[in-house]
Design an enzyme around this catalytic site. Structure first.
Site, short mmCIF file in Angstrom:
data_model
loop_
_atom_site.label_atom_id
_atom_site.label_comp_id
_atom_site.label_asym_id
_atom_site.label_seq_id
_atom_site.Cartn_x
_atom_site.Cartn_y
_atom_site.Cartn_z
N HIS A 50 1.03 -1.04 0.04
CA HIS A 50 0.08 -0.20 0.10
C HIS A 50 0.91 1.22 -0.02
O HIS A 50 0.44 2.24 0.51
CB HIS A 50 -0.96 -0.12 1.17
N ARG A 75 7.26 -6.20 3.12
CA ARG A 75 6.11 -6.79 2.58
C ARG A 75 5.78 -6.39 1.22
O ARG A 75 5.73 -5.24 0.72
CB ARG A 75 4.85 -6.24 3.34
N ASP A 89 16.66 -11.30 -3.57
CA ASP A 89 18.01 -11.15 -4.14
C ASP A 89 18.50 -9.75 -3.81
O ASP A 89 19.44 -9.40 -3.76
CB ASP A 89 17.96 -11.31 -5.60
N GLU A 154 -5.74 -12.20 7.32
CA GLU A 154 -6.55 -10.98 7.16
C GLU A 154 -7.91 -11.19 6.40
O GLU A 154 -8.37 -10.50 5.69
CB GLU A 154 -5.87 -9.95 6.50
N ASP A 180 -8.24 -5.30 7.09
CA ASP A 180 -8.89 -6.44 6.00
C ASP A 180 -9.84 -7.21 6.66
O ASP A 180 -10.61 -7.93 6.07
CB ASP A 180 -7.64 -7.09 5.23
#
Length: 260
Positions: A50, A75, A89, A154, A180
């Protein structure tokens, strides 16, 4: 010159004698991330679901917080093996995968963070910061020990499946997202709704029973304290953008009112 990577969030939780307290870093700014890294908090969640973050800004923020006494978690916007491969990576050692509703999905995320034969992570360590460009000895064989994986609970479906999710081998922990979850349960915006709170606490109990760490997001101090008392192992209690928004609003309210 042989190098080592930092301890994981899993290691930090194992060593802790109390719940770990952190905050979101959502601004996309390496400078803000570095300021937050020196705050005294235990961990930071650098968000790309977000927030205006892409690989370049994530890399810069990981570099900015490196060396501070804080553990960064990242995240991604989606639990896609290609995205996960790229984030690993870049040197993200701790991942929080959003919207994991089933044990099958959990198992897929476990495979995404492991090299074959145990997983599907693409092999590009010689080109990557993760291995410090092959300066970390035997990285390919030890990479999974340098990573930790957390999954977000969630949705109502995820709560129904939480026992199976936390029992999935390779899952280091779960993180409950009450916002959520409330929306999924039909009470959008009511993170303190009794049914939402009960669902969160059910997830905490399920994780504890499975021997898995569990955390959650709780900006409201009363809820955060309730969940810590209920057994949460880690918690997020604020965000850089939230602090800036509310702080600037307080300045405007205080000083503009004085000069009216």
């Amino acid at each position: 010159m042989p190098l080592q990577v930092a301890p994981t969030f899993r290691d930090a939780l194992a060593a802790a004698r109390r719940p770990l307290v952190g905050m979101w870093v959502c601004s996309g700014s390496p400078l803000v991330a570095e300021i937050c890294a020196g705050s005294g908090l235990d961990w930071l969640l650098i968000d790309a679901e977000h927030s205006p973050n892409g690989p370049e800004s994530l890399l810069a923020q990981l570099q900015a917080v490196h060396g501070y006494p804080v553990t960064p978690m990242v995240r991604p916007p989606v639990g896609d093996p290609v995205v996960i491969k790229q984030y690993l990576d870049l040197g993200a050692q701790n991942l929080l995968i959003p919207m994991v509703d089933t044990a099958e999905r959990a198992a897929a995320m476990v495979r995404a963070v492991a090299y074959p034969p145990h997983g599907v992570r693409g092999v590009g360590s010689a080109l990557a910061r993760a291995s410090r460009w092959n300066r970390v000895p035997d990285y390919l064989r030890t990479a999974r020990t340098t990573l930790s994986l957390y999954l977000q609970i969630e949705s109502a479906e995820a709560v129904e499946n939480v026992e199976a999710i936390v029992s999935t081998p390779g899952v280091d922990g779960v993180f409950v997202g009450p916002a959520d979850l409330a929306a999924s349960m039909g009470v959008l915006g009511e993170q303190d709704h009794p049914e939402v709170v009960a669902a969160v606490e059910h997830c905490l109990r399920a994780a504890k029973a499975a021997g898995v760490k569990a955390g959650l997001n709780a900006f409201a101090p009363a809820l955060a304290r309730r969940y810590l008392t209920a057994g949460a192992d880690f918690v997020l209690v604020g965000a850089d953008v939230q602090l800036l928004a509310r702080g600037s609003e307080r300045l405007a309210a205080e000083f503009i009112e004085e000069v009216r």
